[in-house]
Design a protein around this motif. Structure first.
Motif, PDB file in Angstrom:
ATOM      1  N   SER A 175       0.745  -1.284  -0.122  1.00  0.00           N
ATOM      2  CA  SER A 175      -0.120   0.009   0.134  1.00  0.00           C
ATOM      3  C   SER A 175       0.930   1.130   0.085  1.00  0.00           C
ATOM      4  O   SER A 175       0.920   1.931   1.008  1.00  0.00           O
ATOM      5  CB  SER A 175      -0.895  -0.118   1.291  1.00  0.00           C
ATOM      6  N   GLY A 176       1.579   1.311  -0.981  1.00  0.00           N
ATOM      7  CA  GLY A 176       2.435   2.597  -1.099  1.00  0.00           C
ATOM      8  C   GLY A 176       3.942   2.327  -0.585  1.00  0.00           C
ATOM      9  O   GLY A 176       4.197   1.371  -0.079  1.00  0.00           O
ATOM     10  N   PRO A 177       4.777   3.440  -0.806  1.00  0.00           N
ATOM     11  CA  PRO A 177       6.190   3.390  -0.373  1.00  0.00           C
ATOM     12  C   PRO A 177       6.271   3.637   0.860  1.00  0.00           C
ATOM     13  O   PRO A 177       5.606   4.386   1.741  1.00  0.00           O
ATOM     14  CB  PRO A 177       6.765   4.282  -1.394  1.00  0.00           C
ATOM     15  N   GLN A 185       8.551   3.250  -6.649  1.00  0.00           N
ATOM     16  CA  GLN A 185       8.333   1.948  -7.073  1.00  0.00           C
ATOM     17  C   GLN A 185       9.303   0.766  -6.673  1.00  0.00           C
ATOM     18  O   GLN A 185       8.982  -0.183  -6.038  1.00  0.00           O
ATOM     19  CB  GLN A 185       7.890   1.821  -8.736  1.00  0.00           C
ATOM     20  N   ARG A 186      10.358   1.249  -6.811  1.00  0.00           N
ATOM     21  CA  ARG A 186      11.681   0.498  -6.418  1.00  0.00           C
ATOM     22  C   ARG A 186      11.551   0.441  -4.793  1.00  0.00           C
ATOM     23  O   ARG A 186      11.803  -0.650  -4.298  1.00  0.00           O
ATOM     24  CB  ARG A 186      13.104   1.049  -6.893  1.00  0.00           C
ATOM     25  N   ALA A 187      11.262   1.294  -4.321  1.00  0.00           N
ATOM     26  CA  ALA A 187      11.089   1.310  -2.482  1.00  0.00           C
ATOM     27  C   ALA A 187       9.908   0.311  -2.316  1.00  0.00           C
ATOM     28  O   ALA A 187      10.052  -0.137  -1.448  1.00  0.00           O
ATOM     29  CB  ALA A 187      10.963   2.826  -1.942  1.00  0.00           C
ATOM     30  N   GLU A 188       8.792   0.472  -3.059  1.00  0.00           N
ATOM     31  CA  GLU A 188       7.873  -0.318  -2.649  1.00  0.00           C
ATOM     32  C   GLU A 188       8.136  -1.941  -2.862  1.00  0.00           C
ATOM     33  O   GLU A 188       7.970  -2.697  -2.057  1.00  0.00           O
ATOM     34  CB  GLU A 188       6.630  -0.129  -3.626  1.00  0.00           C
ATOM     35  N   ARG A 189       8.886  -2.289  -3.833  1.00  0.00           N
ATOM     36  CA  ARG A 189       9.191  -3.672  -4.258  1.00  0.00           C
ATOM     37  C   ARG A 189      10.188  -4.137  -3.176  1.00  0.00           C
ATOM     38  O   ARG A 189      10.051  -5.230  -2.721  1.00  0.00           O
ATOM     39  CB  ARG A 189       9.757  -3.665  -5.608  1.00  0.00           C
TER      40      ARG A 189
END
Length: 118
Positions: free
Chosen positions: A33-35, A92-96
């Protein structure tokens, strides 16, 4: 004889928001649910207030509420980071990365003899 402590001032340091790495930024169902966000190490501003001024300011702001009111949704965190010039790919990289850490934690718990407290 009565002992007492008195304070005459409060030092307030404000820190900028940055991309975090904590894997706990997810919904109750476990989906992303987000970074994750965090604060930087170096303050962006500091100020000193007399205790009475600080308390008066707190009375007028009254922003604190229940714990769930203090949680930021994924879209709000994303918007905060974008307004601080983070690109969508960085977010997006932080979320992954957070999802990967969360998955690794879950796998480690399942592989251990961990029993949740009741």
């Amino acid at each position: 004889r009565c002992k007492s402590v008195q304070f005459d001032q409060v030092n307030i340091h404000e820190f900028p928001v940055t991309i975090g790495d904590h894997p706990g930024s997810h919904r109750a169902n476990g989906n992303s649910s987000g970074p994750p966000i965090t604060i930087a190490w170096k303050p962006q501003s500091s100020r000193v207030l007399k205790v009475d001024e600080y308390e008066k300011e707190q009375e007028t702001n009254m922003l604190r509420g229940k714990e769930q009111d203090l949680r930021l949704s994924g879209p709000v965190r994303t918007s905060m980071l974008q307004s601080r010039q983070y690109s969508l790919s960085e977010i997006q990289r932080a979320e992954r990365r957070a999802t990967r850490l969360r998955t690794n934690r879950s796998s480690a718990i399942v592989a251990s003899d961990y029993e949740p407290l009741t």
